[in-house]
Design an enzyme around this catalytic site. Sequence first.
Site, short mmCIF file in Angstrom:
data_model
loop_
_atom_site.label_atom_id
_atom_site.label_comp_id
_atom_site.label_asym_id
_atom_site.label_seq_id
_atom_site.Cartn_x
_atom_site.Cartn_y
_atom_site.Cartn_z
N VAL A 107 40.74 29.66 48.78
CA VAL A 107 40.42 28.60 49.74
C VAL A 107 39.37 27.75 49.10
CG1 VAL A 107 38.73 29.56 51.21
CG2 VAL A 107 40.13 27.84 52.32
N HIS B 115 46.22 32.82 34.52
CA HIS B 115 44.53 32.56 34.77
C HIS B 115 44.11 31.74 33.70
CE1 HIS B 115 40.62 33.69 35.29
NE2 HIS B 115 40.86 34.30 36.24
N THR C 146 42.05 41.41 31.45
CA THR C 146 41.08 42.23 32.08
C THR C 146 41.99 43.09 33.00
OG1 THR C 146 40.48 40.35 33.70
CG2 THR C 146 38.96 40.64 31.73
N GLU D 84 43.67 41.11 42.46
CA GLU D 84 44.24 40.50 41.41
C GLU D 84 44.75 41.70 40.26
OE1 GLU D 84 42.46 36.84 39.22
OE2 GLU D 84 41.46 38.38 38.27
N ASP E 287 39.47 25.66 36.73
CA ASP E 287 38.28 25.51 36.69
C ASP E 287 37.23 24.53 36.16
OD1 ASP E 287 35.17 26.00 37.31
OD2 ASP E 287 35.97 27.96 38.33
C1 2GW Z 1 34.14 36.49 48.47
C2 2GW Z 1 33.37 36.81 47.55
C3 2GW Z 1 32.02 37.10 47.84
C4 2GW Z 1 31.64 36.98 49.04
C5 2GW Z 1 32.68 36.39 49.99
C6 2GW Z 1 33.75 36.14 49.48
C7 2GW Z 1 34.73 35.71 50.67
C8 2GW Z 1 36.15 35.39 50.33
C9 2GW Z 1 34.55 35.33 51.87
O1 2GW Z 1 33.42 35.57 52.40
N1 2GW Z 1 35.58 34.73 53.02
C10 2GW Z 1 36.76 34.55 52.40
O2 2GW Z 1 37.48 34.12 53.20
N2 2GW Z 1 37.12 34.89 51.08
C11 2GW Z 1 38.42 34.80 50.75
O3 2GW Z 1 38.80 35.18 49.50
C12 2GW Z 1 38.77 33.31 50.29
O4 2GW Z 1 40.16 32.82 50.80
C13 2GW Z 1 38.58 33.26 48.80
O5 2GW Z 1 39.04 31.96 48.25
C14 2GW Z 1 39.15 34.41 48.32
C15 2GW Z 1 38.64 35.05 47.06
O6 2GW Z 1 37.12 34.85 46.99
P1 2GW Z 1 36.50 34.06 45.99
O7 2GW Z 1 37.39 32.88 45.91
O8 2GW Z 1 35.04 33.98 46.15
O9 2GW Z 1 36.48 34.60 44.71
P2 2GW Z 1 36.99 34.25 43.26
O10 2GW Z 1 36.93 32.95 42.93
O11 2GW Z 1 36.19 34.74 41.99
O12 2GW Z 1 38.35 34.72 42.91
C16 2GW Z 1 39.06 35.55 42.09
O13 2GW Z 1 38.70 36.96 42.08
C17 2GW Z 1 39.13 37.47 43.60
C18 2GW Z 1 38.90 38.80 43.23
O14 2GW Z 1 37.62 39.31 42.90
C19 2GW Z 1 40.55 37.24 43.89
O15 2GW Z 1 41.53 37.85 43.26
C20 2GW Z 1 40.78 35.67 43.98
O16 2GW Z 1 42.27 35.53 44.10
C21 2GW Z 1 40.46 35.27 42.46
O17 2GW Z 1 40.99 33.74 42.35
#
Ligand code: 2GW
Length: 297
Positions: free
Chosen positions: A156, A177, A189, A247, A270
């Site tokens: 999101v 990715h 990774t 992931e 990004d």
């Molecule tokens: C996530 C990390 C740290 C603290 C809070 C959150 C969090 C994530 C949250 O408080 N509330 C929430 O709704 N999320 C959901 O999880 C939200 O939809 C978000 O887009 C998703 C993944 O977290 P995000 O986007 O912060 O992590 P990214 O951008 O580093 O995402 C990659 O890595 C993740 C796993 O570590 C996932 O695989 C993700 O799909 C990847 O894009």
Amino acid sequence: DLDDFHKIKQTRMIYTKPQILNPPRSDVLMMTPWFAPIVWEGTYNSEILNEQFRQRNVTVGLTAFAIKKYVVFLKKFLETAETYFMVGHRVNYYIFTDRPEEVPKVALKEGRNVVVLQVQNYPRWQEISMRRMEMISCFSQQQFINEVSYLVCVDVDMRFNDQVGVEILSNLFGTLHPGFYAAERQSFTYERRPASQAYVPRDEGDFYYAGGFFGGTVMEVYKLTKKCHEAIMMDKAKGIEAIWQEESHLNKYFVYHKPTKILSPEYLWDDYLGRREILKKRRFLAVPKNHAAIRNK
Ligand code: 2GW
Ligand code: MN
């Protein structure tokens, strides 16, 4: 009936014919060795595809999780989706949140709906991210299967910046990715500890797929999310968590259940990575976030 389903009648349409000796892209791979298309700008004709999917009156579900502070991303996410996501088709936005009253009211075009699904919150961010697999599989079986043909499951903290249409739809699709599309297998990774259910040996794997954009028919997404959730639970019982959470499990799944279509990094970019010559469009972009402020609490 059967005949209608298989025989898609295309109406008269004017476009330049495909050129066997002049492929639209020579700078990127357009097909996997298992004959799954890799979707790049220039390789498809939206007009043809739109007609095919309109004839089937397809409804597409877009799932996004906005737990705790991540509700702040919803406004831009939904507004830009209205401009660029599946324009001209039926869309259900499935917003999973623990704060339903904080879901913004965004003006929607005809045939498009926001469905708010109240879910619980987990204290650890890793758990929030991983539990998406459980919740998507659960709602797929209970609800999505009755409401949509395809599911598109995304992060999101993103905004749409160019067209994302029916060219992405297929039985099962994943996205390259943005950090690893040009990398060698050894530097992917993947989870490398054999004790984890997400383990992928160094001599296996095709691509490194992003956790933030996958999908397919509701049935295929159900199978994928259920299997990943079960693998996450098996790891948890052993006190192990995969290096990149769900992931890693998604990547393991795709090694042994090959996607039928693959999206180029146009679909998950990004800008912190800069610009690339091969990227003719940046369709879905990470929204810069203050990690400390947004992630704590
Ligand atoms: C996530 C990390 C740290 C603290 C809070 C959150 C969090 C994530 C949250 O408080 N509330 C929430 O709704 N999320 C959901 O999880 C939200 O939809 C978000 O887009 C998703 C993944 O977290 P995000 O986007 O912060 O992590 P990214 O951008 O580093 O995402 C990659 O890595 C993740 C796993 O570590 C996932 O695989 C993700 O799909 C990847 O894009
Ligand atoms: Mn993200």
